[in-house]
Design a protein around this motif. Sequence first.
Motif, PDB file in Angstrom:
ATOM      1  N   ASN A   1      -6.772  -4.551   6.650  1.00 35.29           N
ATOM      2  CA  ASN A   1      -5.983  -3.394   7.079  1.00 35.29           C
ATOM      3  C   ASN A   1      -6.407  -2.889   8.464  1.00 35.29           C
ATOM      4  O   ASN A   1      -6.458  -1.685   8.716  1.00 35.29           O
ATOM      5  N   ALA A   2      -6.671  -3.820   9.385  1.00 40.28           N
ATOM      6  CA  ALA A   2      -7.054  -3.472  10.757  1.00 40.28           C
ATOM      7  C   ALA A   2      -5.838  -3.633  11.664  1.00 40.28           C
ATOM      8  O   ALA A   2      -5.816  -4.469  12.576  1.00 40.28           O
TER       9      ALA A   2
ATOM     10  N   LYS B   1       8.757  -2.100   4.468  1.00 36.82           N
ATOM     11  CA  LYS B   1       8.902  -0.645   4.358  1.00 36.82           C
ATOM     12  C   LYS B   1       9.138  -0.238   2.912  1.00 36.82           C
ATOM     13  O   LYS B   1       8.529   0.714   2.411  1.00 36.82           O
ATOM     14  N   ARG B   2       9.997  -0.978   2.218  1.00 38.80           N
ATOM     15  CA  ARG B   2      10.344  -0.652   0.850  1.00 38.80           C
ATOM     16  C   ARG B   2       9.190  -0.906  -0.118  1.00 38.80           C
ATOM     17  O   ARG B   2       8.880  -0.065  -0.975  1.00 38.80           O
ATOM     18  N   VAL B   3       8.519  -2.041   0.042  1.00 38.24           N
ATOM     19  CA  VAL B   3       7.436  -2.394  -0.869  1.00 38.24           C
ATOM     20  C   VAL B   3       6.248  -1.455  -0.692  1.00 38.24           C
ATOM     21  O   VAL B   3       5.666  -0.974  -1.678  1.00 38.24           O
ATOM     22  N   ILE B   4       5.860  -1.182   0.544  1.00 32.68           N
ATOM     23  CA  ILE B   4       4.698  -0.318   0.754  1.00 32.68           C
ATOM     24  C   ILE B   4       4.978   1.095   0.257  1.00 32.68           C
ATOM     25  O   ILE B   4       4.096   1.766  -0.287  1.00 32.68           O
ATOM     26  N   ASP B   5       6.210   1.556   0.392  1.00 29.27           N
ATOM     27  CA  ASP B   5       6.567   2.858  -0.154  1.00 29.27           C
ATOM     28  C   ASP B   5       6.401   2.856  -1.683  1.00 29.27           C
ATOM     29  O   ASP B   5       5.861   3.813  -2.262  1.00 29.27           O
ATOM     30  N   ARG B   6       6.826   1.802  -2.342  1.00 25.54           N
ATOM     31  CA  ARG B   6       6.693   1.716  -3.798  1.00 25.54           C
ATOM     32  C   ARG B   6       5.230   1.587  -4.206  1.00 25.54           C
ATOM     33  O   ARG B   6       4.803   2.146  -5.229  1.00 25.54           O
ATOM     34  N   CYS B   7       4.466   0.853  -3.409  1.00 21.41           N
ATOM     35  CA  CYS B   7       3.033   0.727  -3.703  1.00 21.41           C
ATOM     36  C   CYS B   7       2.331   2.076  -3.582  1.00 21.41           C
ATOM     37  O   CYS B   7       1.454   2.416  -4.390  1.00 21.41           O
ATOM     38  N   LEU B   8       2.708   2.859  -2.588  1.00 16.81           N
ATOM     39  CA  LEU B   8       2.130   4.195  -2.433  1.00 16.81           C
ATOM     40  C   LEU B   8       2.466   5.046  -3.654  1.00 16.81           C
ATOM     41  O   LEU B   8       1.609   5.769  -4.186  1.00 16.81           O
TER      42      LEU B   8
ATOM     43  N   TYR C   1      -3.544   9.453  -4.815  1.00 15.92           N
ATOM     44  CA  TYR C   1      -4.502   8.702  -4.011  1.00 15.92           C
ATOM     45  C   TYR C   1      -3.814   7.935  -2.882  1.00 15.92           C
ATOM     46  O   TYR C   1      -4.402   7.725  -1.816  1.00 15.92           O
ATOM     47  N   GLY C   2      -2.584   7.550  -3.110  1.00 26.82           N
ATOM     48  CA  GLY C   2      -1.862   6.826  -2.072  1.00 26.82           C
ATOM     49  C   GLY C   2      -1.612   7.653  -0.833  1.00 26.82           C
ATOM     50  O   GLY C   2      -1.371   7.099   0.248  1.00 26.82           O
ATOM     51  N   PHE C   3      -1.663   8.977  -0.966  1.00 29.88           N
ATOM     52  CA  PHE C   3      -1.404   9.871   0.156  1.00 29.88           C
ATOM     53  C   PHE C   3      -2.665  10.125   0.973  1.00 29.88           C
ATOM     54  O   PHE C   3      -2.621  10.825   1.987  1.00 29.88           O
ATOM     55  N   MET C   4      -3.771   9.538   0.555  1.00 33.59           N
ATOM     56  CA  MET C   4      -5.048   9.739   1.235  1.00 33.59           C
ATOM     57  C   MET C   4      -5.302   8.612   2.228  1.00 33.59           C
ATOM     58  O   MET C   4      -5.120   7.439   1.902  1.00 33.59           O
ATOM     59  N   ASN C   5      -5.767   8.978   3.421  1.00 29.79           N
ATOM     60  CA  ASN C   5      -6.025   7.985   4.463  1.00 29.79           C
ATOM     61  C   ASN C   5      -7.117   7.000   4.090  1.00 29.79           C
ATOM     62  O   ASN C   5      -7.188   5.907   4.645  1.00 29.79           O
ATOM     63  N   GLU C   6      -7.987   7.386   3.171  1.00 31.52           N
ATOM     64  CA  GLU C   6      -9.071   6.474   2.799  1.00 31.52           C
ATOM     65  C   GLU C   6      -8.568   5.282   1.989  1.00 31.52           C
ATOM     66  O   GLU C   6      -9.282   4.293   1.824  1.00 31.52           O
ATOM     67  N   TYR C   7      -7.352   5.365   1.498  1.00 34.08           N
ATOM     68  CA  TYR C   7      -6.755   4.247   0.762  1.00 34.08           C
ATOM     69  C   TYR C   7      -5.879   3.427   1.712  1.00 34.08           C
ATOM     70  O   TYR C   7      -5.117   3.981   2.507  1.00 34.08           O
ATOM     71  N   ALA C   8      -5.988   2.122   1.601  1.00 33.68           N
ATOM     72  CA  ALA C   8      -5.287   1.230   2.530  1.00 33.68           C
ATOM     73  C   ALA C   8      -3.787   1.459   2.515  1.00 33.68           C
ATOM     74  O   ALA C   8      -3.125   1.386   3.555  1.00 33.68           O
ATOM     75  N   VAL C   9      -3.232   1.750   1.347  1.00 35.81           N
ATOM     76  CA  VAL C   9      -1.781   1.894   1.249  1.00 35.81           C
ATOM     77  C   VAL C   9      -1.288   3.091   2.058  1.00 35.81           C
ATOM     78  O   VAL C   9      -0.203   3.044   2.662  1.00 35.81           O
TER      79      VAL C   9
ATOM     80  N   LYS D   1      -2.662   4.390   4.856  1.00 34.64           N
ATOM     81  CA  LYS D   1      -2.693   4.043   6.280  1.00 34.64           C
ATOM     82  C   LYS D   1      -1.593   3.045   6.625  1.00 34.64           C
ATOM     83  O   LYS D   1      -0.923   3.171   7.647  1.00 34.64           O
ATOM     84  N   ALA D   2      -1.402   2.079   5.765  1.00 36.01           N
ATOM     85  CA  ALA D   2      -0.368   1.073   6.035  1.00 36.01           C
ATOM     86  C   ALA D   2       1.024   1.700   6.031  1.00 36.01           C
ATOM     87  O   ALA D   2       1.910   1.258   6.771  1.00 36.01           O
ATOM     88  N   TYR D   3       1.210   2.726   5.220  1.00 34.19           N
ATOM     89  CA  TYR D   3       2.512   3.388   5.128  1.00 34.19           C
ATOM     90  C   TYR D   3       2.961   3.912   6.489  1.00 34.19           C
ATOM     91  O   TYR D   3       4.119   3.764   6.879  1.00 34.19           O
ATOM     92  N   VAL D   4       2.033   4.522   7.245  1.00 32.05           N
ATOM     93  CA  VAL D   4       2.401   5.038   8.569  1.00 32.05           C
ATOM     94  C   VAL D   4       2.247   3.975   9.660  1.00 32.05           C
ATOM     95  O   VAL D   4       3.036   3.928  10.606  1.00 32.05           O
ATOM     96  N   ASP D   5       1.258   3.102   9.522  1.00 28.42           N
ATOM     97  CA  ASP D   5       1.022   2.095  10.562  1.00 28.42           C
ATOM     98  C   ASP D   5       2.166   1.096  10.672  1.00 28.42           C
ATOM     99  O   ASP D   5       2.440   0.563  11.757  1.00 28.42           O
ATOM    100  N   THR D   6       2.833   0.809   9.567  1.00 28.27           N
ATOM    101  CA  THR D   6       3.858  -0.235   9.574  1.00 28.27           C
ATOM    102  C   THR D   6       5.278   0.311   9.716  1.00 28.27           C
ATOM    103  O   THR D   6       6.226  -0.474   9.787  1.00 28.27           O
ATOM    104  N   ARG D   7       5.428   1.627   9.814  1.00 30.03           N
ATOM    105  CA  ARG D   7       6.779   2.185   9.894  1.00 30.03           C
ATOM    106  C   ARG D   7       7.512   1.720  11.146  1.00 30.03           C
ATOM    107  O   ARG D   7       8.742   1.619  11.175  1.00 30.03           O
ATOM    108  N   ILE D   8       6.765   1.402  12.203  1.00 26.62           N
ATOM    109  CA  ILE D   8       7.359   0.979  13.476  1.00 26.62           C
ATOM    110  C   ILE D   8       7.987  -0.409  13.390  1.00 26.62           C
ATOM    111  O   ILE D   8       8.804  -0.792  14.236  1.00 26.62           O
ATOM    112  N   GLN D   9       7.660  -1.174  12.360  1.00 33.56           N
ATOM    113  CA  GLN D   9       8.053  -2.584  12.304  1.00 33.56           C
ATOM    114  C   GLN D   9       9.573  -2.790  12.323  1.00 33.56           C
ATOM    115  O   GLN D   9      10.050  -3.806  12.804  1.00 33.56           O
ATOM    116  N   THR D  10      10.327  -1.837  11.781  1.00 35.89           N
ATOM    117  CA  THR D  10      11.782  -1.988  11.785  1.00 35.89           C
ATOM    118  C   THR D  10      12.397  -1.515  13.094  1.00 35.89           C
ATOM    119  O   THR D  10      13.621  -1.566  13.258  1.00 35.89           O
ATOM    120  N   ILE D  11      11.554  -1.071  14.032  1.00 35.92           N
ATOM    121  CA  ILE D  11      12.037  -0.511  15.300  1.00 35.92           C
ATOM    122  C   ILE D  11      11.698  -1.411  16.475  1.00 35.92           C
ATOM    123  O   ILE D  11      12.576  -1.852  17.224  1.00 35.92           O
TER     124      ILE D  11
END
Length: 382
Positions: free
Chosen positions: A82-83, A331-338, A344-352, A354-364
């Motif tokens: 998750n880097a 975008k859809r899968v990571i949202d469901r995983c969160l 806990y999914g809403f906490m930055n210490e969990y990979a999901v 961080k990935a939720y916000v880090d990957t939002r740009i991918q569709t743009i």
Amino acid sequence: MDRQLYTEDHEIYRESVRDFLAREVEPHKDKWDEARWIDREVFAKAASQGLYGIQIPEQYGGSGETDYRYRMVVCEEVARINALSFGLTVALQDDLFLAYLLDLTTDDQKQRWLPSIASGEKIGALAMTEPGTGSDLRGIKTSARREGNEYILNGQKTFISSGIMADLLVVAVRTNPEGGSRGFSLFVVERDTPGFERGRKLDKIGLPGQDTAELFFEDARVPASNLLGEEGLGLQYLMGHLPRERLGVTAMALATTRAIFDITVAYCKDRKAFGKPISTFQHIQFELAEMSTEIDIAEAYVDRSVRAYNDGTLSDVDAAKGKWFVSELQKRVIDRCLQLHGGYGFMNEYAVGKAYVDTRIQTIYGGTTEIMKQIIGRDLIA
């Protein structure tokens, strides 16, 4: 599902990449995100380890290896830890910047620029987007006019990934206002070019360690010897390199989706509710089954695209299909995983989280989902 994409050589390379990331990236990635800056030294180490730039010919310091499967391995291993800020900077070198230098430079230009990229001494970036121009490349307004042995550049770029860190930038400009599609050109602008200034480092919702910036050109004087390819063919060059860029976005989207899904499966097995693991509930199993199936199907398409790229047959349309579909799936899968992680999914210490916000740009970036569909649609009715 048994994946047949890789050979033993790729798996040996994977171990090398994994060891490097565990040693030089994983212990520092959170600190880099907090500082909104990645230590430059890690890129010199990464280049020397062969994490990027391996397609650079041997005489310029690379390995001359063009098999895209090695790039896929890096995507998967970066996603596993998750880097993603680090991973995007590496992707910018391999999937954007270097493609232009390798394809369009003269022998003299290769000698000037490629060795420092191969060593990690210098970082590159691609500057296309402008405040009023995103996916519509024909709307570029930054201009260049020739004066003797120099071109004078004027204009502005924005949302430029690695815009602060970059030492060399491939900049798209308009060289002939009346030239239509043949009125654009590409230049390499170097860090200390007179008249070239960097604006603010933009404050993004995700990928904080990877710098994104505004760039300004006010009578910036660029040597004519920094022209890439022929004057007037810039738009064709940009369009010709889009399949590689979009394959890169697709590769990272798939790798991150798979990594976060695997983490979520493990979480569901450990997390208990009403006295038993939530993975025993039918609804959770259905959710996981749907995501697993979708990821496997997307993986088959991506693997086919990688083979097509290696064969030189990946079309712009096929790259566009992978780019929009896999990034939207991500975008859809990571949202469901969160959601399955609960609070806990809403906490930055969990990979999901961080990935939720880090990957939002991918569709743009790399062309929005809407533009990808338009490319495909136009091809269908042509």
